[in-house]
Design a protein around this motif. Sequence first.
Motif, PDB file in Angstrom:
ATOM      1  N   VAL A 109      -6.716  -0.708   0.190  1.00  0.00           N
ATOM      2  CA  VAL A 109      -7.398  -0.959  -1.091  1.00  0.00           C
ATOM      3  C   VAL A 109      -6.485  -0.578  -2.263  1.00  0.00           C
ATOM      4  N   LYS A 110      -5.795   0.551  -2.134  1.00  0.00           N
ATOM      5  CA  LYS A 110      -4.889   0.974  -3.225  1.00  0.00           C
ATOM      6  C   LYS A 110      -3.829  -0.100  -3.462  1.00  0.00           C
ATOM      7  N   TYR A 111      -3.292  -0.643  -2.371  1.00  0.00           N
ATOM      8  CA  TYR A 111      -2.268  -1.696  -2.473  1.00  0.00           C
ATOM      9  C   TYR A 111      -2.854  -2.944  -3.157  1.00  0.00           C
ATOM     10  N   CYS A 112      -4.018  -3.392  -2.681  1.00  0.00           N
ATOM     11  CA  CYS A 112      -4.625  -4.613  -3.249  1.00  0.00           C
ATOM     12  C   CYS A 112      -4.960  -4.407  -4.720  1.00  0.00           C
ATOM     13  N   LYS A 113      -5.446  -3.205  -5.048  1.00  0.00           N
ATOM     14  CA  LYS A 113      -5.823  -2.894  -6.431  1.00  0.00           C
ATOM     15  C   LYS A 113      -4.573  -2.889  -7.321  1.00  0.00           C
ATOM     16  N   ASP A 114      -3.530  -2.195  -6.869  1.00  0.00           N
ATOM     17  CA  ASP A 114      -2.282  -2.105  -7.657  1.00  0.00           C
ATOM     18  C   ASP A 114      -1.685  -3.479  -7.886  1.00  0.00           C
ATOM     19  N   LYS A 115      -1.694  -4.295  -6.837  1.00  0.00           N
ATOM     20  CA  LYS A 115      -1.027  -5.620  -6.915  1.00  0.00           C
ATOM     21  C   LYS A 115      -1.993  -6.710  -7.373  1.00  0.00           C
ATOM     22  N   GLN A 116      -3.264  -6.341  -7.586  1.00  0.00           N
ATOM     23  CA  GLN A 116      -4.309  -7.313  -7.952  1.00  0.00           C
ATOM     24  C   GLN A 116      -4.341  -8.474  -6.966  1.00  0.00           C
ATOM     25  N   ARG A 117      -4.381  -8.102  -5.684  1.00  0.00           N
ATOM     26  CA  ARG A 117      -4.441  -9.091  -4.613  1.00  0.00           C
ATOM     27  C   ARG A 117      -5.805  -9.042  -3.943  1.00  0.00           C
ATOM     28  N   ALA A 118      -6.259 -10.185  -3.480  1.00  0.00           N
ATOM     29  CA  ALA A 118      -7.488 -10.216  -2.686  1.00  0.00           C
ATOM     30  C   ALA A 118      -7.185  -9.611  -1.311  1.00  0.00           C
ATOM     31  N   GLY A 119      -8.208  -9.118  -0.657  1.00  0.00           N
ATOM     32  CA  GLY A 119      -8.003  -8.558   0.682  1.00  0.00           C
ATOM     33  C   GLY A 119      -9.277  -8.661   1.504  1.00  0.00           C
ATOM     34  N   VAL A 120      -9.084  -8.739   2.804  1.00  0.00           N
ATOM     35  CA  VAL A 120     -10.231  -8.807   3.718  1.00  0.00           C
ATOM     36  C   VAL A 120     -10.093  -7.690   4.749  1.00  0.00           C
TER      37      VAL A 120
END
Length: 256
Positions: free
Chosen positions: A127-138
């Motif tokens: 989640v930290k990675y997706c949040k920092d990079k503003q990427r969607a994630g599943v």
Amino acid sequence: MNRFENKVALVTGSSQGIGAACAIRLAADGADIILNGRSFDERGEKLIKQITDMGRRAHFIEADVSKTPNVVKLVTDAIAVYGQLDILVNNAGVEKNNDFWNVTEEEYDFVMDTNLKGVFFGIQAFVKYCKDKQRAGVIINMSSVHEEIIFPHFAAYCASKGALKMLTRNLATELAPLNMRINNVAPGAIATPINKKLMDNPEKLAGVIDNIPMKKMGTPEDVAALVAFLASDDAKYVTGSTYFVDGGLTYHYEEQ
Ligand code: NAI
């Protein structure tokens, strides 16, 4: 099918059983795969060959997900391998059979640290990675029918899977604004090495099968098909729930 083209998936505990089937299915549908296990051996080698033969990339990272620094490093390393991570399948899981009154703290920690703590902090790193990079994630957590129904003599296992139920319900709301989805897959009795003892005992096995409306065990591929659906955009409006793949076991009713 190429529904995961340009996507990278990390599947924890993927040397064998359900995790291996998930890795193969996600690759067959177009994803590059990060495999994981506590140690790399011929099973990992075989899987890498199988996946690269499909024209996908595959890499194995050794990590024991029950230790928080290890699972965080696993996610970080997985992101670094192909420069991105889109799908996290928290599959690694263990169980211990013991009467409740004899369960040791060591047994409790073994089960909870793998099935719950590792999942919790693995998700947090993703989640930290997706949040920092503003990427969607599943995110897909391999839960169990035992997040819902009892399993006497497996109290810690039930506690860990029951906790995954609420973790997923809770995180769906926190993660939706980040364009992230999270769901649980709850297998019933699936023919994998975790059930070797059961499968080696014809009498006990017959009793288990008799209790399943579809009168058979499931296969790792049955579970992987559901994982692939939930990871895909076909499930783009699906978050915060548990999906059972159990031949009808969980909510069955014996007609008199
Ligand atoms: P399995 O025992 O065949 O495979 C589990 C894999 O996870 C193994 O490769 C193991 O080495 C790995 N693993 C265990 N602890 C680990 C750790 N700390 N770090 C890294 N890897 C670790 O089991 P199976 O059946 O494939 O189970 C996969 C998941 O499905 C588990 O979470 C299990 O609780 C769940 N499940 C399985 C059911 C079944 O009937 N087979 C039923 C319901 C849930």
